[in-house]
Design an enzyme around this catalytic site. Structure first.
Site, mmCIF file in Angstrom:
data_model
loop_
_atom_site.group_PDB
_atom_site.id
_atom_site.type_symbol
_atom_site.label_atom_id
_atom_site.label_comp_id
_atom_site.label_asym_id
_atom_site.label_seq_id
_atom_site.Cartn_x
_atom_site.Cartn_y
_atom_site.Cartn_z
ATOM 1 N N GLY A 116 2.865 20.087 70.041
ATOM 2 C CA GLY A 116 1.538 19.478 69.956
ATOM 3 C C GLY A 116 0.819 19.961 68.710
ATOM 4 O O GLY A 116 0.063 19.214 68.079
ATOM 5 N N SER A 117 1.062 21.214 68.348
ATOM 6 C CA SER A 117 0.451 21.768 67.131
ATOM 7 C C SER A 117 0.924 20.989 65.918
ATOM 8 O O SER A 117 0.135 20.654 65.018
ATOM 9 C CB SER A 117 0.839 23.243 66.965
ATOM 10 O OG SER A 117 0.466 23.969 68.095
ATOM 11 N N SER A 165 1.235 17.113 73.575
ATOM 12 C CA SER A 165 2.130 18.278 73.606
ATOM 13 C C SER A 165 3.055 18.169 74.809
ATOM 14 O O SER A 165 2.617 17.796 75.897
ATOM 15 C CB SER A 165 1.315 19.572 73.729
ATOM 16 O OG SER A 165 2.187 20.647 74.058
ATOM 17 N N HIS A 169 2.637 21.649 80.022
ATOM 18 C CA HIS A 169 1.869 20.399 79.976
ATOM 19 C C HIS A 169 2.332 19.362 80.999
ATOM 20 O O HIS A 169 3.236 19.612 81.777
ATOM 21 C CB HIS A 169 1.878 19.872 78.544
ATOM 22 C CG HIS A 169 1.034 20.742 77.653
ATOM 23 N ND1 HIS A 169 0.341 20.298 76.585
ATOM 24 C CD2 HIS A 169 0.744 22.057 77.731
ATOM 25 C CE1 HIS A 169 -0.322 21.291 76.019
ATOM 26 N NE2 HIS A 169 -0.081 22.371 76.706
ATOM 27 N N ASN A 199 8.992 19.740 57.756
ATOM 28 C CA ASN A 199 10.028 19.193 58.642
ATOM 29 C C ASN A 199 9.648 19.625 60.043
ATOM 30 O O ASN A 199 9.783 20.795 60.399
ATOM 31 C CB ASN A 199 11.415 19.717 58.257
ATOM 32 C CG ASN A 199 12.453 19.232 59.264
ATOM 33 O OD1 ASN A 199 12.145 18.482 60.195
ATOM 34 N ND2 ASN A 199 13.689 19.667 59.107
HETATM 35 C C1 LIG Z 1 -5.647 21.008 73.407
HETATM 36 C C2 LIG Z 1 -4.360 21.508 72.828
HETATM 37 N N1 LIG Z 1 -3.992 21.087 71.612
HETATM 38 C C3 LIG Z 1 -2.849 21.495 71.044
HETATM 39 C C4 LIG Z 1 -1.995 22.351 71.695
HETATM 40 C C5 LIG Z 1 -0.743 22.798 71.031
HETATM 41 O O1 LIG Z 1 0.418 22.312 71.651
HETATM 42 P P1 LIG Z 1 1.810 23.062 71.474
HETATM 43 O O2 LIG Z 1 1.774 24.277 72.324
HETATM 44 O O3 LIG Z 1 2.829 22.072 71.923
HETATM 45 O O4 LIG Z 1 1.941 23.389 70.039
HETATM 46 C C6 LIG Z 1 -2.332 22.832 72.951
HETATM 47 C C7 LIG Z 1 -1.431 23.784 73.606
HETATM 48 O O5 LIG Z 1 -1.241 23.991 74.702
HETATM 49 C C8 LIG Z 1 -3.543 22.391 73.544
HETATM 50 O O6 LIG Z 1 -3.925 22.834 74.747
#
Ligand SMILES: Cc1ncc(COP(=O)(O)O)c(C=O)c1O
Length: 448
Positions: A96-97, A224, A229, A300
């Site tokens: 998600g990041s 994400s 999740h 990437n």
């Molecule tokens: C609101 C929100 N955005 C972004 C992320 C980032 O997702 P990831 O952990 O898959 O990088 C999270 C992570 O849990 C999140 O709660």
């Protein structure tokens, strides 16, 4: 090799595969049978992966193909996901990041007619997960923080307009913990001031606002699939948009910045454009392989096909998962209602139908107990708790020296930093666990 020999290999491979997949199921069943909940001994997690033999088999099957990089399962996942969401274009990423990073970077791409540029302002909240904010900083943009609402924990839409200046280019926010933000007001302001909307839907898959899915309102939305999740690939994420050029820039940024929009393993040796060696690009030799032309400064950020194999199976379970999340949330809420003198209970807007990520609780100013005491008690009783992400991120060590602007005050954000925590409602939580958690909270509060 003869035709008979080839057929023999295919048949033997098929048979071996079936045996391996059957054994995989047996292993799953063996582990599953050993799982029981012992109150006070077993941990009640705040979140976790929920799966059955189907995910394990799908992943094993993918490993046996040994394709490894993104391929047909990635394509299938995104096509299933687009159908579910009713969106036109999407791509999978490794988190998600990464989805947030690609989304903001794509909106800064020089290939757009109206890209965001360093120094432009993006309205967001300081109550945030770090990687909702980070791409704003990483792209040289200036975050402008507005406060969140009490109880919804979402961006306060009534405070956005006064934060807008001639430098404002976008509004980026998360639907906090699955609770939909006020999308009609946000969309109206974005249209009025010609702002991009980036919806971080990482915690809000399957949540609705006014009957429409979160993640379908903005110019671009992110998801994400981390294990905590609504659905998971272990690690993983996705990005959706209805804008073809934005999609192409996002794809380019995900895939090293290349101009070519071929998918990995593209069948046509001349590329998806059919014109791999026919482009004329200023500064490059005529016909330079389009696969090696770079139109963005990229990364990437692709996931593996093996992860997508799991995602395909998880997506089929989403409706069931959401039903359980909602039931767990309601079960817990009903039990905690009597403690309203201690807690600000979560609330959602009249048009919102949240598929809750978790149950946030905020201790009232008048409350005689502290968050620290309660959280410690719950953890001691094997109930996992979490803070609402960064709280007020401006107070976090890494963010001491960032450039930002605050519009109005951040009183509710600050309250979250000091007094909010959350507990789980994920589909792995059973009614027995809900009773146990509620009993423990009752027991702790009884003393006061
Ligand atoms: C609101 C929100 N955005 C972004 C992320 C980032 O997702 P990831 O952990 O898959 O990088 C999270 C992570 O849990 C999140 O709660």
């Amino acid at each position: 090799m003869s035709k008979t020999h080839n057929t023999l290999i295919t048949n033997t491979e098929q048979q071996l595969r079936e045996e391996i997949l059957e054994k995989t199921k047996q292993l799953y069943d063996l582990r599953k049978n050993g799982e029981t909940f012992e109150p006070g001994v077993s941990r009640v997690h705040y979140a976790g992966r929920v799966f059955d033999e189907k995910e394990m088999q799908a992943m094993v099957d993918s490993v046996l193909d040994f394709w490894l990089t993104l391929g047909k399962r990635g394509n299938r996942f995104i096509s299933d996901f687009l159908s579910l969401m009713g969106m036109r274009f999407g791509l999978v990423v490794n988190s998600g990041s990464s989805a947030n990073l690609v989304a903001v970077s794509a909106l800064c791409s020089p290939a757009l007619s109206n890209p965001m540029k360093p120094g432009d302002e993006v309205i967001t909240t300081a109550l945030t997960f770090p990687t909702t904010l980070n791409p704003i900083l990483q792209n040289g943009l200036i975050p402008v923080f507005v406060d969140v609402e009490e109880g919804t924990y979402n961006i306060d839409a009534s405070k956005i307009e006064e934060a807008i200046t001639e430098k404002t280019r976008a509004i980026m926010f998360a639907h906090t913990l699955g609770n939909p933000a006020e999308m009609d007001a946000i969309t109206e302001l974005a249209n009025k001031y010609n702002l991009y909307v980036i919806e971080d839907t990482c915690d809000a898959l399957d949540s609705l606002y006014d009957g429409k899915r979160c993640g379908t309102f903005g110019d671009i939305s992110t998801f994400s699939f981390y294990a905590a999740h609504h659905i998971t690939m272990g690690e993983g994420g996705a990005l959706l948009t209805n804008n073809l050029n934005l999609y192409r820039q996002a794809l380019s940024i995900r895939d090293w910045g290349r101009a070519c929009y071929c998918q990995t393993g593209e069948e046509n040796p001349m590329g998806a454009c059919g014109n791999r060696f026919g482009h004329v690009i200023e500064g490059l030799p005529e016909g330079y392989d389009h696969k090696y032309v770079y139109s963005n400064i990229g990364y990437n950020l692709k996931p593996l096909d093996i992860q997508c194999a799991m995602g395909i199976e998880q997506l089929k379970k989403l409706a069931l998962f959401s039903e359980k999340r909602k039931a767990n949330f309601t079960g817990l809420y009903d039990r905690l209602k009597k403690h309203e003198s201690f807690f600000i209970l979560p609330r959602s807007l009249p048009k919102a139908e949240p598929s809750w990520f978790s149950m946030p609780l905020t201790l009232r100013d008048s409350s005689v107990i502290t968050r620290r005491e309660l959280v410690q008690y719950l953890e001691d009783h094997r109930i996992e708790t979490r803070m609402l992400f960064a709280g007020n991120i401006i107070k976090q060590p890494a963010y001491k020296n960032i450039s930002y602007r605050i519009s109005g005050n951040l009183n509710h954000t600050e309250k979250v930093l000091n007094d909010t925590f959350f507990i789980g409602v994920y589909p792995g939580i059973t009614p027995e666990m809900i009773s146990y958690v509620s009993d423990q909270i009752d027991a702790f509060l009884e003393a006061y």
